[in-house]
Scaffold this active site. Structure first.
Site, short mmCIF file in Angstrom:
data_model
loop_
_atom_site.label_atom_id
_atom_site.label_comp_id
_atom_site.label_asym_id
_atom_site.label_seq_id
_atom_site.Cartn_x
_atom_site.Cartn_y
_atom_site.Cartn_z
N HIS A 111 -58.38 -78.10 84.04
CA HIS A 111 -58.92 -78.51 82.74
C HIS A 111 -57.78 -78.50 81.71
CE1 HIS A 111 -63.28 -77.18 83.97
NE2 HIS A 111 -62.79 -78.16 84.71
N GLU B 110 -38.78 -88.66 81.75
CA GLU B 110 -38.98 -88.30 83.16
C GLU B 110 -40.30 -88.83 83.72
OE1 GLU B 110 -40.64 -83.81 82.24
OE2 GLU B 110 -39.76 -84.19 84.19
O1 2HA Z 1 -65.40 -79.38 87.78
O2 2HA Z 1 -63.93 -77.27 87.23
O3 2HA Z 1 -66.07 -75.11 87.55
C1 2HA Z 1 -65.95 -78.13 87.99
C2 2HA Z 1 -64.96 -77.08 87.82
C3 2HA Z 1 -65.25 -75.77 88.38
ZN ZN Z 2 -63.71 -79.13 86.29
#
Ligand code: 2HA
Ligand code: ZN
Length: 275
Positions: free
Chosen positions: A142, A170
């Site tokens: 994320h 790069e």
């Molecule tokens: O996409 O990132 O919780 C789901 C996750 C795990």
């Molecule tokens: Zn996720």
């Protein structure tokens, strides 16, 4: 040999912790998988449990039949992997037709493999084919700045690739094939896995709008390095856009073409459009 003493498990745990330290794995966010080499499987086979419970994967990955994977656990926190790997990660074995898995090691307090198992395995299947077995790592994180950009840039492969390339010299060398973008979809199932693995036919990076990123690579260093490079570039773009809505100067299409010769990369012309 103890499973935790193998180089591939140590590399996996280090990479997971590196990702946590970057701030990419709040709560149970993100997941990681590694397609284990046959000789690595043999070195620890006597440590596997005798579990006979086959569980449906939720999709079909026949080209991965009989393979073993090291994966993060569903609902497990990346920040805990380094502290208690046996509770947070697992080795799974796939059946010969690639439709069911069973846990052969790990997740000692119970649990299941990552909620994104379909995406991981379908990406592995595509990458095993297109890289002739070279790619073994699939990583989902994320990444804050890439996610932020999915609210302001058009969700097109061409725009994301070009904007990310422009932010650091790069970048076109590290991901010359570009990046793909999946529009917002429900995570954790087969549909998003199909869309993502389609992009993995031509890219090593797939961005999930308003969610995160998937990267594929040969080993832990290259795959982490790819995620890190794309996210760093996104951070520079976020900072640039925060200072000014226009760039006074940037890397131009002809500059990219000049890079191709010295760095021996091919940069598809569709990313070098006139703005
Ligand atoms: O996409 O990132 O919780 C789901 C996750 C795990
Ligand atoms: Zn996720």
């Amino acid at each position: 040999m103890r499973v935790l003493d193998t180089e591939f498990v140590k590399g996996f745990v280090k990479m997971a912790n590196d990702g946590f330290m970057q701030g990419w794995h709040e709560r149970n966010g993100g997941n990681l998988s590694y397609r284990i080499k046959p000789e690595e499987v043999e070195s620890i086979r006597n440590r596997f449990n005798c579990n006979d419970e086959w569980v449906p994967i939720g999709t079909s990955v026949p080209a991965l039949g009989g393979e073993f994977f090291l994966v993060t656990g569903s609902g497990k926190y990346f920040r805990n992997i380094i502290v208690d790997p046996e509770a947070c990660i697992a080795i799974i074995e796939l059946d010969e037709i690639g439709e069911n898995y069973k846990i052969r090691w790990g997740l000692v307090d119970g649990g299941r493999p990552t909620s994104e198992l379909e995406s991981h395995l379908m990406n592995h299947e595509v990458k095993k084919k297109v890289t002739k077995g070279e790619h073994r790592v699939i990583y989902h994180a994320h990444t804050t700045n890439v996610i932020a950009l999915t609210f302001v840039l058009p969700l097109s492969d061409e725009v994301f690739t070009r904007e990310l390339w422009e932010m650091a010299t790069e970048c076109p060398v590290v991901f010359p094939d570009g990046v793909g973008v999946v529009p917002w979809m429900v995570p954790g199932g087969r549909d998003i896995a199909v869309e993502t693995s389609r992009l993995m036919e031509k890219y090593d990076v797939a961005i999930w709008a308003h969610h995160g990123m998937f990267c594929s690579g040969i080993d832990f260093d290259l795959t982490f390095g790819l995620m890190h490079t794309v996210e760093k570039s996104a951070e520079i773009l976020v900072k640039t856009l925060s200072m000014s809505s226009t760039k006074r100067q940037t890397i131009l299409p002809q500059n990219f073409r000049d890079l191709e010769k010295d760095f021996k990369v091919h940069l598809p012309e569709r990313f070098l459009y006139d703005k």
